[in-house]
Motif scaffolding. Structure first.
Motif, PDB file in Angstrom:
ATOM      1  N   ARG A 102       0.825  -1.202   0.000  1.00 28.44           N
ATOM      2  CA  ARG A 102       0.000   0.000   0.000  1.00 28.44           C
ATOM      3  C   ARG A 102       0.865   1.260   0.000  1.00 28.44           C
ATOM      4  O   ARG A 102       0.586   2.226  -0.736  1.00 28.44           O
ATOM      5  N   GLU A 103       1.919   1.285   0.803  1.00 30.59           N
ATOM      6  CA  GLU A 103       2.815   2.440   0.831  1.00 30.59           C
ATOM      7  C   GLU A 103       3.499   2.628  -0.519  1.00 30.59           C
ATOM      8  O   GLU A 103       3.613   3.759  -1.020  1.00 30.59           O
ATOM      9  N   ARG A 104       3.971   1.526  -1.091  1.00 29.96           N
ATOM     10  CA  ARG A 104       4.640   1.608  -2.397  1.00 29.96           C
ATOM     11  C   ARG A 104       3.672   2.122  -3.467  1.00 29.96           C
ATOM     12  O   ARG A 104       4.039   2.938  -4.315  1.00 29.96           O
ATOM     13  N   LYS A 105       2.448   1.661  -3.412  1.00 30.79           N
ATOM     14  CA  LYS A 105       1.450   2.106  -4.383  1.00 30.79           C
ATOM     15  C   LYS A 105       1.166   3.594  -4.232  1.00 30.79           C
ATOM     16  O   LYS A 105       1.087   4.332  -5.229  1.00 30.79           O
ATOM     17  N   ASN A 106       1.024   4.077  -3.007  1.00 30.97           N
ATOM     18  CA  ASN A 106       0.761   5.505  -2.784  1.00 30.97           C
ATOM     19  C   ASN A 106       1.932   6.372  -3.251  1.00 30.97           C
ATOM     20  O   ASN A 106       1.745   7.435  -3.838  1.00 30.97           O
ATOM     21  N   ILE A 107       3.166   5.905  -2.942  1.00 35.97           N
ATOM     22  CA  ILE A 107       4.350   6.666  -3.348  1.00 35.97           C
ATOM     23  C   ILE A 107       4.421   6.770  -4.866  1.00 35.97           C
ATOM     24  O   ILE A 107       4.587   7.859  -5.441  1.00 35.97           O
ATOM     25  N   ASN A 108       4.277   5.640  -5.546  1.00 28.48           N
ATOM     26  CA  ASN A 108       4.375   5.645  -7.007  1.00 28.48           C
ATOM     27  C   ASN A 108       3.246   6.446  -7.648  1.00 28.48           C
ATOM     28  O   ASN A 108       3.453   7.138  -8.655  1.00 28.48           O
ATOM     29  N   GLN A 109       2.040   6.382  -7.045  1.00 28.72           N
ATOM     30  CA  GLN A 109       0.916   7.119  -7.601  1.00 28.72           C
ATOM     31  C   GLN A 109       1.132   8.636  -7.496  1.00 28.72           C
ATOM     32  O   GLN A 109       0.878   9.385  -8.442  1.00 28.72           O
ATOM     33  N   SER A 110       1.605   9.084  -6.333  1.00 26.49           N
ATOM     34  CA  SER A 110       1.850  10.526  -6.177  1.00 26.49           C
ATOM     35  C   SER A 110       2.982  10.999  -7.072  1.00 26.49           C
ATOM     36  O   SER A 110       2.925  12.098  -7.645  1.00 26.49           O
ATOM     37  N   LEU A 111       4.034  10.188  -7.230  1.00 26.87           N
ATOM     38  CA  LEU A 111       5.131  10.568  -8.128  1.00 26.87           C
ATOM     39  C   LEU A 111       4.664  10.593  -9.582  1.00 26.87           C
ATOM     40  O   LEU A 111       5.101  11.444 -10.374  1.00 26.87           O
ATOM     41  N   LEU A 112       3.776   9.664  -9.947  1.00 24.55           N
ATOM     42  CA  LEU A 112       3.238   9.665 -11.304  1.00 24.55           C
ATOM     43  C   LEU A 112       2.410  10.927 -11.564  1.00 24.55           C
ATOM     44  O   LEU A 112       2.518  11.553 -12.630  1.00 24.55           O
ATOM     45  N   THR A 113       1.605  11.324 -10.580  1.00 26.73           N
ATOM     46  CA  THR A 113       0.820  12.554 -10.727  1.00 26.73           C
ATOM     47  C   THR A 113       1.732  13.770 -10.826  1.00 26.73           C
ATOM     48  O   THR A 113       1.498  14.678 -11.629  1.00 26.73           O
ATOM     49  N   LEU A 114       2.787  13.803  -9.991  1.00 27.72           N
ATOM     50  CA  LEU A 114       3.750  14.900 -10.064  1.00 27.72           C
ATOM     51  C   LEU A 114       4.417  14.941 -11.438  1.00 27.72           C
ATOM     52  O   LEU A 114       4.648  16.024 -12.003  1.00 27.72           O
ATOM     53  N   GLY A 115       4.720  13.776 -11.991  1.00 31.89           N
ATOM     54  CA  GLY A 115       5.313  13.729 -13.332  1.00 31.89           C
ATOM     55  C   GLY A 115       4.350  14.256 -14.389  1.00 31.89           C
ATOM     56  O   GLY A 115       4.768  14.945 -15.328  1.00 31.89           O
ATOM     57  N   ARG A 116       3.052  13.953 -14.241  1.00 32.85           N
ATOM     58  CA  ARG A 116       2.075  14.481 -15.195  1.00 32.85           C
ATOM     59  C   ARG A 116       1.974  16.001 -15.094  1.00 32.85           C
ATOM     60  O   ARG A 116       1.826  16.696 -16.109  1.00 32.85           O
ATOM     61  N   VAL A 117       2.042  16.534 -13.866  1.00 32.17           N
ATOM     62  CA  VAL A 117       2.008  17.984 -13.694  1.00 32.17           C
ATOM     63  C   VAL A 117       3.226  18.631 -14.359  1.00 32.17           C
ATOM     64  O   VAL A 117       3.114  19.646 -15.060  1.00 32.17           O
ATOM     65  N   ILE A 118       4.400  18.043 -14.142  1.00 33.83           N
ATOM     66  CA  ILE A 118       5.617  18.585 -14.748  1.00 33.83           C
ATOM     67  C   ILE A 118       5.540  18.524 -16.271  1.00 33.83           C
ATOM     68  O   ILE A 118       5.897  19.483 -16.975  1.00 33.83           O
ATOM     69  N   SER A 119       5.037  17.412 -16.810  1.00 32.68           N
ATOM     70  CA  SER A 119       4.904  17.296 -18.268  1.00 32.68           C
ATOM     71  C   SER A 119       3.917  18.320 -18.822  1.00 32.68           C
ATOM     72  O   SER A 119       4.148  18.922 -19.872  1.00 32.68           O
ATOM     73  N   ALA A 120       2.807  18.532 -18.097  1.00 36.87           N
ATOM     74  CA  ALA A 120       1.821  19.527 -18.545  1.00 36.87           C
ATOM     75  C   ALA A 120       2.406  20.933 -18.531  1.00 36.87           C
ATOM     76  O   ALA A 120       2.152  21.739 -19.443  1.00 36.87           O
ATOM     77  N   LEU A 121       3.216  21.254 -17.503  1.00 40.58           N
ATOM     78  CA  LEU A 121       3.845  22.570 -17.448  1.00 40.58           C
ATOM     79  C   LEU A 121       4.890  22.744 -18.542  1.00 40.58           C
ATOM     80  O   LEU A 121       5.027  23.829 -19.114  1.00 40.58           O
TER      81      LEU A 121
END
Length: 348
Positions: free
Chosen positions: A96-115
């Motif tokens: 569960r911790e690994r899933k949450n970490i990877n999910q938040s990093l993936l969202t952060l990566g999408r934000v960076i790509s959008a910017l």
């Protein structure tokens, strides 16, 4: 998440130590003290000083963010081996911790790509991490990123991934702006009255500020969405205008084609009349030709008959000439004989 008011640097260091103690770490096959959560420490500083026309309010915000690295379940699990083929690595909490970490990093990566791409919608609200770091990502603040990599050959994939992530984040352009607000005496008196009213009612001004910040963020996102909708509406309007122009052009072409068709129909009708006239003339000429052929045949027949009669007359004349020649020869012989007889009589 919690917010605590402080008034000295000692209180700040105490909060940092408390946050460090509360931070969850665990041992994995890659790291002996692996962070199991992201850690965000935000320091808000407000400075007010009196000026001639009122009160100058300077505000600043400092984010200290420690991002937990993305993990592969098979490589980072604390277990030595899976209990059976197809079983998951690690226990449920680690998964569960690994899933949450990877999910938040993936969202952060999408934000960076959008910017980086300059898209109209940036998914800040898809996770708490990106929502809290909105000012640091494409906002009005300075951002410094420190990438932690390992020289070990076994961690080369993680090092390359981290460097790629840092390179993408470095491509985001921020526009730092100093945040200061000048309040006049009237506004200062109103703020004092408002603070007294809040303290009297037992409210928390920090909580109200958080709500105002949240509502401001909502308004900004709504404005961004409205701008997107307006841009889409403009694009649709442009497309409709272009389609209308194309329709008018097609209508004009169709009118020209219809006029050309009518003109061609008139020409075809004239040609058909001319062809009918020519057919009639050809029919008349054919009748005249047939009559001429019949007359020529009659003349040829009469000529053949005349030639036959002439041939017969010629034959009759030839026979008559032959007979007359024969008769002439006989008469000449008879005359010669008589002449000889008379000469003989005269000699006696």
């Amino acid at each position: 998440l919690s917010e605590v008011p402080v008034r000295s640097s000692a209180q700040i260091f105490d909060l940092l130590r408390s946050a460090q103690e509360r931070r969850r770490v665990a041992e994995t096959r890659i790291n002996a003290r692996s962070s199991r959560t992201h850690c965000i420490f935000t320091l808000k500083v407000r400075c007010r000083r009196a000026v001639a026309s009122g009160e100058l309010d300077n505000a600043g915000k400092l984010h200290l963010v420690d991002l937990a690295g993305s993990e592969c379940a098979k490589k980072a699990s604390s277990d030595e081996a899976a209990p059976y083929p197809g079983a998951k690595w690690g226990n449920m909490d680690e998964d569960r911790e690994r899933k949450n970490i990877n999910q938040s990093l993936l969202t952060l990566g999408r934000v960076i790509s959008a910017l980086r791409d300059g898209t109209s919608r940036v998914p800040y609200r898809d996770s708490k991490l990106t929502r809290l770091l909105k000012d640091a990502l494409g906002g009005r603040s300075k951002t410094v990123i420190i990438a932690t990599v390992s020289p070990a050959l076994a961690a080369v994939e993680e090092s390359i991934s981290t460097l790629t992530y840092a390179e993408q984040a470095a491509g985001v352009k921020n526009r730092p702006v100093a945040s200061s607000l000048l309040r006049t005496m009237r506004l200062a008196d109103s703020r004092v009255a408002l603070s007294d009213a809040i303290s009297t009612s037992g409210g928390d001004f920090a909580e109200l500020e958080m709500k105002v910040a949240y509502l401001t963020q909502e308004v900004e996102e709504a404005q961004g969405l409205l701008a997107t909708k307006y841009r889409e509406a403009q694009e649709l309007l442009d497309r409709a205008t272009k389609a209308e122009e194309e329709l008018l052009e097609v209508g004009a072409r169709l009118g020209e084609a219809l006029r050309d068709g009518e003109e061609k129909a008139v020409v075809v009708a004239r040609l058909e009349g001319f062809a009918d006239d020519r057919c009639l003339a050809v029919s008349k000429l054919s009748g005249a030709l047939d009559a001429s052929t019949t007359h020529a045949d009659d003349l040829r027949r009469r000529l053949e008959q005349s030639l036959a009669k002439a041939s017969a007359g010629r034959r009759q004349a030839r026979a008559l000439v032959d007979a007359m020649e024969e008769r002439g020869k006989e008469m000449s012989a008879e005359a010669t004989r008589r002449s000889d007889a008379l000469a003989a009589l005269a000699g006696e």
